[in-house]
Design a protein around this motif. Structure first.
Motif, PDB file in Angstrom:
ATOM      1  N   UNK B 145     -36.881  66.185 -24.742  1.00  0.00           N
ATOM      2  CA  UNK B 145     -37.744  68.397 -24.574  1.00  0.00           C
ATOM      3  C   UNK B 145     -37.081  69.259 -25.830  1.00  0.00           C
ATOM      4  N   UNK B 146     -38.063  70.165 -25.724  1.00  0.00           N
ATOM      5  CA  UNK B 146     -37.834  71.341 -26.303  1.00  0.00           C
ATOM      6  C   UNK B 146     -36.472  72.282 -26.072  1.00  0.00           C
ATOM      7  N   UNK B 147     -35.235  73.192 -27.051  1.00  0.00           N
ATOM      8  CA  UNK B 147     -34.518  74.046 -26.119  1.00  0.00           C
ATOM      9  C   UNK B 147     -35.065  75.393 -25.061  1.00  0.00           C
ATOM     10  N   UNK B 148     -34.023  75.271 -24.213  1.00  0.00           N
ATOM     11  CA  UNK B 148     -34.556  76.424 -23.856  1.00  0.00           C
ATOM     12  C   UNK B 148     -34.061  78.028 -23.543  1.00  0.00           C
ATOM     13  N   UNK B 149     -33.037  77.701 -24.624  1.00  0.00           N
ATOM     14  CA  UNK B 149     -32.572  79.464 -25.074  1.00  0.00           C
ATOM     15  C   UNK B 149     -32.067  78.545 -26.813  1.00  0.00           C
ATOM     16  N   UNK B 150     -31.899  80.160 -27.088  1.00  0.00           N
ATOM     17  CA  UNK B 150     -31.635  79.860 -28.791  1.00  0.00           C
ATOM     18  C   UNK B 150     -30.170  79.541 -28.884  1.00  0.00           C
ATOM     19  N   UNK B 151     -29.191  80.290 -28.416  1.00  0.00           N
ATOM     20  CA  UNK B 151     -27.718  79.486 -28.602  1.00  0.00           C
ATOM     21  C   UNK B 151     -27.240  78.603 -27.734  1.00  0.00           C
ATOM     22  N   UNK B 152     -27.895  78.442 -26.124  1.00  0.00           N
ATOM     23  CA  UNK B 152     -27.463  77.471 -25.470  1.00  0.00           C
ATOM     24  C   UNK B 152     -28.748  76.150 -25.084  1.00  0.00           C
ATOM     25  N   UNK B 153     -29.090  75.601 -25.732  1.00  0.00           N
ATOM     26  CA  UNK B 153     -29.981  75.022 -25.581  1.00  0.00           C
ATOM     27  C   UNK B 153     -30.562  74.651 -24.021  1.00  0.00           C
TER      28      UNK B 153
END
Ligand code: SF4
Lengths: 199, 477
Positions: B145-153
């Motif tokens: 999956x791609x990250x869904x958040x830039x700090x809390x992926x």
């Protein structure tokens, strides 16, 4: 390789922006702490470190031996004068060989009161990986070496050579459901030994 | 290029699981609160934000000078500096370094830039094993999956999901969901990968022109292990990461972690100046559209972004629709500004995934006027002709109404009547994505304007002389 360089610089130069002066920080507007040591301890504990107050290096070992995690039978390396370990770095050929380290004892140059960070340059250790690969980290710091905030920290640093790191607390993650877990990839615990009094 | 993505459609699945959506909402709000506590504890907070924005503006104005100075200083300390005009060139450069050194296994710390360039699939296609070493990133890498958040992926996942993933990929027994146990499992798994890696790739938080230093901030210590165990370190950075002076770090290291996770600073703030003894240190400077954003007076400040994630944590749309609904490398408010700059057609719906509440602008540590930029993008997207019919027609009607006040007030009273009488099928149909999962409020009997005048009349002991004072009396209950 030259291609990208020229393209980027040409693109940047094709659009001239009105100059904006680099700001000068007005130090009067920055936070001041009456008690640097108390603030440093608060911050360090907030980020998960344990702070011990000692009079000299000589008393550090005794304090360590009282802690539940510490066991002199484990692999202990030290770059602190007067605090010997049982692991010698002189035979080490590659950084991977430090993987067995249970405890790493080092000196920090100075601490930062606002955030509990401690400056550790590469020349405080045999190999910078020691700071990160050890299971438990101990940093010895003179209480006289505290700065209030990061602006003062960088001013004190000035130009330095090679590698250096600010360490604030043990390694941590909250990547699983936002639950904080200490000991992600780096050290699981950080003990700070503050020697003597503040300036 | 991927297909055009429509945010409301993409958010459907996330929104359908209301329990999980509410958990996500609360979890991010909790992070936002921690940020507030830290900001409040820093009396000079607003001053720091101003300084940060000024430093970035100064660097942007002199970017060519500082890029060259950075190159000179970094090279003088033994680093090799590479320049990449776009993602393809970046990927080729990294692959070239790896192939030249016979590298087949690498560890990588978090870098939104390498996500943007799709470096992982590129390297994997060339036979290189890439292990993401940030815990959250490793979890989603296993899940593909791609990250869904830039700090809390991995903030979109629950601990049970992580347990399942580790059960499948790391062979742990089923049904383990204790975050402590799972973190310990990952620590052991990744230790082996760190020890085995032949090169480490890291992102860059800040690069200092006057010293040639690259600064990397992490909590887990993964970037530091990855940059210290293998002999080769490659640091990949967008050219906007540059700042002029080392003293500028004082401002940014104070803002970054406080804004991101509510910590006073990240656990590790590493300063790399040249390679470690006997090692190699490569720095790749990447444009990939950044100079285009720099050209624009409207959107230039978006390059100030230090990727703290605060605008996501505070965004009511992000919190309730999840990062994946943006179908973009960077989600949330800043992603909705940056993504259309890369491809306005594909990302046309993102600037509309916003209530214009302005909370993102309030929390942004580098003072990017995010909601103004989102509004500007809406106009830009309309001008480029990328609006879908449903928006085009309703916006035309709205702008006509807003420019005819008398008509507006008539339509307003009709609207309130309509709201009470409209059959549900008219509101909840396919032309109106906002109808999904939303109920209309009960319509007030009086308009805001009438209510306002009435309240003012009540609170004001003096007679109010205005054209609408007559109406006050009429609507008095
Ligand atoms: S736009 Fe501002 S708030 Fe959002 S991630 Fe970037 S720096 Fe943080």
């Amino acid at each position: 390789m030259r291609k990208g360089r020229q393209i980027i610089l040409d693109r940047v130069r094709s659009r001239v922006l009105p100059d904006r002066a680099a700001p000068q920080i007005d130090w009067d507007r920055l936070v001041r702490y009456d008690d640097l040591k108390a603030q440093f301890c608060d911050s360090a504990e907030f980020v998960g470190a344990k702070v011990h107050h000692v009079d000299s290096v000589a008393t550090i070992r005794r304090t360590l031996e009282e802690s539940a995690e510490y066991d002199s039978g484990k692999v202990i390396a030290s770059t602190v004068e007067g605090l010997e370990g049982n692991f010698s770095a002189s035979q080490v050929q590659s950084p991977q060989e430090y993987q067995s380290l249970d405890w790493m004892l080092i000196r920090g140059r100075f601490g930062v009161a606002e955030n509990g960070a401690i400056w550790v340059p590469a020349d405080e250790v045999d190999d910078r990986v020691q700071v990160f690969i050890t299971q438990h980290l101990v940093i010895v710091l003179e209480a006289a070496d505290l700065e209030p905030h990061m602006h003062a920290a960088y001013q004190r640093l000035g130009r330095f050579e090679g590698y250096g790191v600010f360490v604030s607390g043990p390694s941590k993650t909250a990547d699983i459901e936002q639950s904080l877990v200490l000991g992600a990839h780096g050290c699981r615990t950080l003990d700070i030994f503050l020697i003597g009094r503040c300036k | 290029m991927s297909a055009t993505v429509h945010h409301p459609e993409a958010a459907k699945e996330f929104v359908a699981n209301s329990e999980r959506m509410q958990w996500h909402d609360m979890a991010l709000w909790f992070v936002r609160n921690k940020r507030d506590l830290q900001a409040a504890k820093t009396p000079e907070w607003e001053y720091l934000r101003e300084l940060a924005a000024e430093i970035k503006a100064h660097t942007q104005a002199n970017l060519d000078v500082y890029l060259e100075e950075f190159e000179r200083q970094a090279a003088a300390r033994g680093a090799v500096v590479h320049w990449a005009a776009d993602a393809a060139e970046h990927n080729e450069i990294v692959l070239g370094i790896l192939q030249k050194n016979g590298v087949q296994r690498i560890v990588k710390s978090k870098s939104m830039l390498t996500e943007e360039c799709h470096l992982n699939p590129f390297l994997e296609a060339h036979g290189v094993e890439v292990i993401d070493s940030d815990l959250g990133e490793r979890i989603i890498q296993m899940r593909n999956e791609p990250p869904s958040h830039i700090v809390l992926p991995a903030i979109h996942l629950k601990k049970e999901d992580v347990g399942n993933t580790f059960h499948q990929h790391l062979g742990i027994p089923p049904h383990i969901s204790d975050p402590k146990v799972l973190t310990e499992v990952a620590r052991g798994h990744l230790r082996r990968k760190f020890l085995d890696a032949q090169a480490g790739i890291t992102g860059v938080n800040f690069a200092i022109a006057e010293t040639g230093a690259v600064v990397v901030c992490t909590n887990e210590g993964n970037a530091d292990l990855g940059a210290s165990l293998p002999p080769i370190h490659i640091a990949c950075m967008g050219i906007e990461k540059l700042i002029a002076r080392q003293e500028d770090l004082g401002v940014f290291t104070r803002l970054l972690a406080r804004s991101a996770t509510g910590q006073p600073i990240t656990t590790y703030t590493s300063h790399f100046q040249g390679p470690k003894p006997g090692g190699q240190f490569h720095i790749v400077l990447v444009d990939n559209g950044r100079t285009g954003i720099r050209d624009s007076d409207q959107f230039r400040e978006a390059l100030n972004c230090i990727r703290c994630g605060a605008c996501m944590n505070t965004c009511p749309v992000y919190r309730r629709s999840g990062g994946h609904s943006y179908a973009a490398v960077v989600p949330g408010p800043i992603g909705s500004v940056l993504s259309p700059a890369a491809d306005a057609k594909q990302h046309h719906s993102l600037p509309f995934a916003c209530s214009l509440c302005g909370s993102c602008t309030d929390v942004c540590p580098v003072k990017i006027p995010l909601h103004h930029q989102l509004l500007a993008w809406r106009q830009e997207i309309a001008r480029l002709g990328h609006l879908p019919a449903s928006k085009r027609l309703s916006m035309k009607a709205a702008s006509f109404l807003f420019s005819h006040p008398r008509l507006y007030s008539i339509v307003g009273s009709l609207g309130r009547l309509a709201l009470r009488m409209t059959p549900r099928w008219l509101l909840y149909n396919r032309l109106n994505p906002w109808g999904i999962e939303r109920e209309m409020p009960p319509a007030p009997r009086a308009s805001f304007r009438k209510w306002y005048d009435r309240e003012r009349a009540r609170q004001n002991p003096l007679p109010v002389v205005s054209s609408s004072s007559q109406q006050n009396m009429e609507t008095q209950p």
